[in-house]
Design an enzyme around this catalytic site. Structure first.
Site, PDB file in Angstrom:
ATOM      1  CD  GLN A  78      -3.021   0.934   0.335  1.00 47.13           C
ATOM      2  OE1 GLN A  78      -3.586  -0.136   0.202  1.00 47.13           O
ATOM      3  NE2 GLN A  78      -3.359   1.990  -0.360  1.00 47.13           N
ATOM      4  CG  PHE A  79       2.102   3.604  -3.645  1.00 47.98           C
ATOM      5  CD1 PHE A  79       2.256   4.968  -3.846  1.00 47.98           C
ATOM      6  CD2 PHE A  79       1.155   2.923  -4.390  1.00 47.98           C
ATOM      7  CE1 PHE A  79       1.475   5.640  -4.773  1.00 47.98           C
ATOM      8  CE2 PHE A  79       0.379   3.579  -5.317  1.00 47.98           C
ATOM      9  CZ  PHE A  79       0.535   4.943  -5.512  1.00 47.98           C
ATOM     10  CB  THR A  80      -1.877   5.329  -1.032  1.00 50.03           C
ATOM     11  OG1 THR A  80      -2.541   4.251  -0.380  1.00 50.03           O
ATOM     12  CG2 THR A  80      -1.992   5.187  -2.543  1.00 50.03           C
TER      13      THR A  80
END
Length: 147
Positions: A78-80
């Site tokens: 989950q890079f966000t």
């Protein structure tokens, strides 16, 4: 490294409508890998995740860890979680580690965690549908730099 941990009764990942991973009781972990993260961040997070007492005892008090309840983990990249919305209305993701290096640390995290618990994973970098049946709800954010 940031881990958003949700205690779940069930969690699954689908890609293009096809289920690729599923767990019962345990944790859904959304994992964000930051530019400055190393294997030391992985060690700190795993040590904390395995020992966290987020499951209820017989009195209903959160007093049992995931090992004691024989839970599983579903880890989703989950890079966000690296997003910063301080300026303007469009988040800035420059704190996220570049994908190639982030995948290496993500894979390493999952492999090390699997030494302690049953682990299922999403597909790094893919557009996924993530489903959960939250238990509680109980949600916790762990930042390896603050452990």
């Amino acid at each position: 490294m940031v881990a958003l941990i949700q205690r779940v009764k069930e969690s699954w990942v689908k890609i293009d409508g096809t289920e690729i991973a599923k767990i019962g009781k345990g944790y859904n972990i959304l994992l964000g890998v930051m530019k400055e993260d190393t294997t030391k961040d992985i060690e700190k997070l795993i040590k904390k995740i395995v020992k966290l007492r987020l499951f209820p005892n017989e009195s209903g008090k959160m007093d049992k860890n995931i090992l004691e309840v024989k839970g599983s983990v579903l880890v989703v990249s989950q890079f966000t979680l690296a997003g910063n919305a301080k300026k303007g209305n469009r988040p800035d993701f420059t704190a996220a580690m570049p994908p190639k290096e982030a995948k290496e640390l993500y894979d390493h995290f999952c492999q090390k965690l699997s030494l302690h618990l049953p682990v299922q994973t999403g597909l790094f970098g893919a557009m996924m549908e993530v489903g959960i049946i939250n238990d509680g709800p109980v949600t916790l954010i762990l930042d390896s730099k603050k452990l």
